[in-house]
Enzyme design. Structure first.
Site, PDB file in Angstrom:
ATOM      1  N   LYS A   1       0.841  -1.205   0.000  1.00 20.55           N
ATOM      2  CA  LYS A   1       0.000   0.000   0.000  1.00 20.55           C
ATOM      3  C   LYS A   1       0.876   1.255   0.000  1.00 20.55           C
ATOM      4  CE  LYS A   1      -3.878  -2.385   2.172  1.00 20.55           C
ATOM      5  NZ  LYS A   1      -4.581  -2.771   3.396  1.00 20.55           N
TER       6      LYS A   1
ATOM      7  N   GLN B   1      -4.300  -0.918   9.660  1.00 19.84           N
ATOM      8  CA  GLN B   1      -4.231  -2.262   9.068  1.00 19.84           C
ATOM      9  C   GLN B   1      -4.868  -3.292   9.998  1.00 19.84           C
ATOM     10  OE1 GLN B   1      -3.134  -3.121   5.908  1.00 19.84           O
ATOM     11  NE2 GLN B   1      -3.885  -5.157   6.394  1.00 19.84           N
TER      12      GLN B   1
ATOM     13  N   ASP C   1     -10.250   3.666   4.326  1.00 19.58           N
ATOM     14  CA  ASP C   1     -10.784   2.323   4.084  1.00 19.58           C
ATOM     15  C   ASP C   1     -12.298   2.314   3.900  1.00 19.58           C
ATOM     16  OD1 ASP C   1      -8.813   0.351   3.861  1.00 19.58           O
ATOM     17  OD2 ASP C   1      -8.381   0.441   6.003  1.00 19.58           O
TER      18      ASP C   1
END
Ligand code: NAD
Length: 304
Positions: free
Chosen positions: A56, A100, A123
């Site tokens: 990422k 994460q 997200d």
């Protein structure tokens, strides 16, 4: 059905999207005086999470973003993770925050996700953004569902991924009248991808572990989206001729091989388009994280 389905190459599509994002970033950086910033929080040393985070950050940098790291030991308390989130919440150079998952055992991710500023929720998992999605509003949509929808757009577009092909604007496919079956009802993938397909006027059926005669239901789908976590669950005779198949699953077999929730060998010859695993939905999830961060940056700076 033709034995040569269109392979929905997520690596190719995400690279195309990232190159468009990079061009936008270069343009906006001059106007705003800074690049978009992604704040990344990784707690513990789960090897898969380390790889995801590295990919990422690498993609974000490739797109011209700044990245900011918070690496916390597995022994961290929820309070320490919260402090890292609050630091990024307050930092004007951070537009998107990635926490994460999964977090180490004993830390509840729910309240921590809720502590991320909704306008920095890269997200798209904050309840405010989930609620907006429910209403068909909002700009930050969950990454894996959003990436899956872009792969569906690719399935119906005339563009074929190849080393030499480049993508201009990817038009939204017309899903009105199409039957979409989603297998899996998780908050992360199944439910939101169903809502996104509904928003695009598809007729959506949500299937799950208690659904009766799943193969027959799947055979009714023009578009089958599978997010279960059972290796190669969906077989060739579950799929209608010419269907589009999006395989979200990522499973590691005892041999070490990565496979999806779809048995690619038997399903591919029946469908018109299918995602590979790996290299399908996975890279698109990363590209959508970057896209969400860019959207958040643009909203913050009132850029069109
Ligand atoms: P989850 O465990 O939260 O949800 C699984 C869903 O599958 C549940 O709703 C359950 O009802 C359903 N299910 C379980 N057994 C079933 C069966 N026999 N028949 C029909 N439905 C069944 O999982 P998730 O977070 O939605 O992830 C699903 C898969 O997608 C996993 O393999 C995960 O690793 C993968 N994933 C991939 C990405 C990506 O970027 N490619 C992102 C997120 C998740």
């Amino acid at each position: 059905m033709a034995a040569q389905p269109k392979i929905l190459d997520g690596k190719w599509l995400s690279a195309q999207i990232c190159s468009h994002i990079g061009a936008e970033v270069a343009k906006y950086q001059q106007r705003v005086g800074r690049a978009p910033g992604l704040g990344v929080i990784l707690v513990g040393d789960n090897p898969a999470s380390q790889t995801y985070v590295a990919n990422k950050e690498k993609t974000a940098k490739k797109c011209g973003f700044n990245t900011f790291d918070a690496r916390l030991p597995a022994s961290s308390s929820a309070k320490e993770v919260l402090a890292a989130i609050e630091k990024f919440n307050a930092d004007p150079n951070v537009d998107g925050i990635l926490l994460q998952l999964p977090l180490p055992a004993g830390i509840d991710s729910g309240p921590l996700i809720e502590s991320i500023r909704p306008d920095k929720d890269a997200d798209g998992l904050h309840p405010v953004n989930q609620g907006l999605l429910m209403r068909g509003a909002g700009v930050l949509r969950p990454c894996t569902p959003l990436g899956s929808m872009k792969l569906i757009d690719l399935a119906y577009s005339p563009v074929t991924p190849s080393e030499t092909s480049t993508l201009g604007e990817l038009p939204q496919a017309d899903l009105a009248g199409k039957s979409v079956v989603v297998i899996g009802r998780s908050v992360l993938v199944g439910k939101p991808v169903g809502l996104l397909a509904l928003e695009r006027n598809a007729t959506v059926t949500m299937a799950h572990s208690k659904t009766k005669d799943l193969p027959a239901l799947c055979r009714s789908a023009d578009i089958l989206i599978v997010a279960v976590g059972i290796p190669q669950l969906v077989k060739g005779d579950w799929v209608a001729d010419g269907a589009v198949v999006i395989d979200v699953g990522i499973n590691r077999l005892p041999s070490g091989k990565l496979v999806g929730d779809v048995d690619f060998e038997s399903v591919a010859p029946r469908c018109s388009a299918i995602t590979p695993v790996p290299g399908g939905v996975g890279p698109m999830t990363i590209a959508m994280l970057i896209l969400n961060t860019l959207r958040s940056f643009k909203t913050r700076h009132a850029l069109a």
